[in-house]
Design an enzyme around this catalytic site. Structure first.
Site, mmCIF file in Angstrom:
data_model
loop_
_atom_site.group_PDB
_atom_site.id
_atom_site.type_symbol
_atom_site.label_atom_id
_atom_site.label_comp_id
_atom_site.label_asym_id
_atom_site.label_seq_id
_atom_site.Cartn_x
_atom_site.Cartn_y
_atom_site.Cartn_z
ATOM 1 N N ASP A 1 -3.902 0.005 10.089
ATOM 2 C CA ASP A 1 -4.478 1.050 11.044
ATOM 3 C C ASP A 1 -5.645 1.098 10.181
ATOM 4 O O ASP A 1 -5.517 -0.233 9.410
ATOM 5 C CB ASP A 1 -3.936 2.330 10.668
ATOM 6 N N GLU B 1 0.936 -1.321 -0.045
ATOM 7 C CA GLU B 1 0.341 0.003 -0.729
ATOM 8 C C GLU B 1 1.078 1.493 0.160
ATOM 9 O O GLU B 1 1.738 1.262 0.381
ATOM 10 C CB GLU B 1 -1.062 0.209 1.468
ATOM 11 N N ASP C 1 -1.083 -0.939 5.977
ATOM 12 C CA ASP C 1 -0.342 -0.482 7.772
ATOM 13 C C ASP C 1 -1.391 -1.305 8.386
ATOM 14 O O ASP C 1 -2.418 -1.941 7.889
ATOM 15 C CB ASP C 1 -0.909 0.369 7.184
ATOM 16 N N ASP D 1 -7.136 2.494 7.611
ATOM 17 C CA ASP D 1 -7.237 2.129 5.787
ATOM 18 C C ASP D 1 -6.226 1.280 5.285
ATOM 19 O O ASP D 1 -6.647 0.610 4.712
ATOM 20 C CB ASP D 1 -5.700 3.647 5.757
#
Ligand code: 0RA
Length: 662
Positions: A510, A435, A508, A512
């Site tokens: 997180d 990503e 990640d 997103d």
């Protein structure tokens, strides 16, 4: 195997049955010596397979018509018990062995099944190894039988009896209770997971509408009862609960006899919904046939033929619709009971019995034709839906040809963003789908370019669950992935052609990142499922924290690990003061620094290599489809903006494989 003597074994050897005979002679030591051969593996999966095995025996008793209730209890001491109200395992003397039949069933390999002819024995595949295997792999097992007015009990350790068959009381009830504690010297983990057990019991309740299955979790003090008198109809409703139905639910059942043995029982239930993907889940004797087989092909060809015939004779179509057109928005459950199933395929989850195809086809042909004639509104809707799918199929074909032509124009036919590896043998290589450009940059610098390829992805990829094929192929990121993997797409997809042995999603930790991971998983699940089935898809695990003390650096992958690392450093340094560990970023307690990584981009190439990409030290999650119906449904549910169910899904469906490369 009523009375095996030496002559029988000789005869069997001449017929080529020597392997089976040897298994009988080896006994339970063989199971303890090579547990994986009998239950698949000695990890989480094999452990839960023990429960499965015992429950299967109770389900067999239910299929024979003698059992209505099954209760699974997870006890606080780590043991599990399975109780049923069947006839109870016979306790009288065994005609050949002269000791109690109960002891024979529990202590002899492959003696657990029914002796009655005409039952739907689960055989082949991962199941049907018998309760004796569970006994062999348990540090302790206790069986209680309620039968003929008495309560019988016997205990075992590692498969050997440690008591006689004792009568411990009187009862008016009948049934069997088996309580076992898995042997922790055999299994890597001995912790049962209630969620996993509950998923399977729910599935069994849908498939066996007569039976009520309960789960009592004494560890977490919860309980659930699964009983679905509507059977497969309720299963389809459950699988489509998040979607809008386009037709009513069609249910077809029938029996056929093709081999002179017990009847083959067919049950099929389906509906069309407003999505564009297909959810088809099939079972043989309650085993999920992930790879399909003759029962599935029989259903598919009958569906195509019967609806086409109806559409043509009622002047609803100009050109014939194809099998693929009838898949769009279809949710179907196929359950068959076959007396002697033959399981084939890579994971032994494909039904091979040729005769079943014809039985399924003729039952569906006959009943569906009657149904369509009697329900013209439903019939019209199905034909309309398939016609739209056919139009989309033509458009997709054009798009695909366009993609192919575009690829051919580029000299290497590989996307420009791809940093390829130098090795060209698929088994040895891997591709990271990363990503973001900055993380992609670090990964390109940090990788071992001999066998690791990097493909940076920018921004969000399309939600493929809600898009038709032509739209999917319009998406730039998806086209890039298809081109890089080189294994084709849609009808042309062939996992064996993948240019890399491992496809690793790196995003990640997180929200997103989790969203992107889910979109990618959705894409692979719907369009390249064979990659998952063949164990090629992985999720990289970047660390969340770096804990530093002086020159020593440690990486922690979750909060618990971080706290453990801090404790260990303190202990090593003789810091005994038990001050609560702070969890904020960059704090200094006792000279210990904790850095929380916000994203992959924050790590330099060397850190990224040593924590996430180096096969010697990294941890990868292997993506596996634990339960296809559930997964497909959850995937669509996940597309909302709730984070928690997404995380739960990934935890549930991604099997933990630590230090996979070692
Ligand atoms: C062998 C023969 C019979 C029943 C069973 C086994 C049996 C096994 C298990 C395992 C768990 N629950 C079970 N319930 C029954 C037939 C007994 C008869 O003919 O009465």
């Amino acid at each position: 195997m009523a009375d095996i003597n030496d002559q029988d074994i000789l005869n069997q050897e001449n017929k080529g049955y020597s392997e089976d005979s040897i298994k009988v002679l080896e006994g339970l030591e063989a199971v303890r010596l090579r547990p994986a051969m009998y239950i698949g593996d000695i990890g989480d999966r094999g452990l839960h397979h023990l429960i499965q095995e015992v429950v299967d025996n109770s389900i067999d008793e239910a299929l024979a018509g003698f059992c209505k209730n099954i209760t699974v209890t997870l006890h606080t001491d780590g043991s599990c018990s399975v109780s049923d109200d069947g006839r109870g395992i016979p306790t009288g003397p065994h005609p050949v062995k002269k000791i109690s039949t109960l002891e024979v069933v529990l202590c002899t390999l492959h003696a657990g099944g029914k002796f009655d002819k005409g039952s739907y024995k689960v055989s082949g595949g991962l199941h049907g190894v018998g309760v004796s295997c569970v006994n062999a792999l348990s540090s302790h097992l206790e069986v209680t039988v309620r039968r003929e007015g008495k309560i019988f009990q016997q205990s075992y350790s590692k498969g050997d009896p440690i008591s006689s068959v004792d009568i411990i009381g009187d009862t008016k009830e009948t049934g069997t209770t088996i309580r076992f504690k898995p042997d922790d010297t055999i299994f890597k983990t001995v912790e049962f997971r209630a969620a996993k057990v509950s998923d399977r019991l729910r599935e069994l309740a849908f498939l066996n509408s007569e039976v009520s299955l309960a789960l009592i979790d004494e560890v977490n003090q919860t309980s659930e009862i699964f009983h679905f008198p509507g059977g497969l109809v309720e299963f389809v409703k459950y699988a489509d609960s998040h979607l809008q139905a386009v037709t009513e639910i069609v249910y077809i059942t029938g029996t056929g006899n093709s081999d002179g043995g017990a009847d083959t029982i067919i049950e099929v239930c389906f509906e069309y919904n407003d999505s564009y993907s297909e959810t088809l889940v099939s079972y043989v004797n309650n085993i999920n046939t992930v790879e399909g087989g003759t029962h599935v092909s029989g259903f598919r060809s009958a569906l195509t033929r019967t609806i086409n015939a109806y559409a043509t004779s009622n002047n609803l179509v100009k050109t014939a619709l194809t099998g693929e057109d009838f898949r769009e928005g279809l949710t179907a459950i196929i359950s068959v009971k076959v007396a002697e199933p033959q399981f084939e395929g890579q994971t032994k989850t494909k039904l091979g019995n040729g005769e079943v195809e014809g039985v399924v086809r003729s039952i569906i042909n006959e009943h569906l034709a009657i149904y369509l004639d009697g329900n013209p509104k439903v019939a019209k809707k199905i034909v309309e839906k398939a016609t739209l799918a056919a139009e989309a199929r033509m458009a997709a074909k054009k798009s695909r040809e366009l993609v192919r032509r575009q690829n051919a124009l580029e000299s290497s036919a590989l996307p420009g963003k791809l940093a390829d590896c130098s090795l060209r043998t698929a088994e040895d290589t891997e591709i990271y789908l990363v990503e973001g450009d900055s993380a992609g940059g670090s990964a390109k610098q940090g990788r071992d370019r001999r066998f690791q390829a990097i493909l940076p992805l920018r921004g969000k990829i399309l939600n493929t669950h809600r898009a038709r094929i032509n739209k999917i192929l319009d998406n730039e990121e998806i086209r890039t992935i298809i081109a890089a993997l080189g294994a084709g797409f849609g009808e042309d997809f062939d996992a064996e052609k993948s240019r890399y042995g491992k496809i690793i999603l790196m995003a990640d930790a997180d929200v997103d990142g989790s969203h992107i991971r889910t979109l990618l998983l959705t894409f692979f699940f719907l369009n390249m499922r064979e990659l998952i089935n063949s164990g090629r898809l992985y999720i990289a695990q970047p660390p969340l924290y770096k804990v530093k003390k002086g020159k020593q650096e440690y990486y922690a992958y979750n909060d618990q690990e971080r706290d453990e690392v801090i404790k260990r450093i303190r202990k090593d340094k003789g810091i005994i003061d038990e001050v609560a560990v702070e969890t904020t970023e960059h704090i200094s307690v006792d000279g210990i620094t904790i850095q929380r990584f916000k994203g992959l981009g924050e790590m330099n190439p060397i850190q990224l290599w040593s924590t996430t990409m180096n096969p010697e030290t990294r941890t990868l999650l292997q993506v596996s489809i634990a339960n296809a119906a559930e997964a497909s449904m959850v995937f669509d549910t996940l597309m909302g903006d709730k984070v928690e169910p997404r995380r739960e899904f990934i935890e549930k469906n991604a099997q933990y494989v630590k230090n996979l490369d070692v």
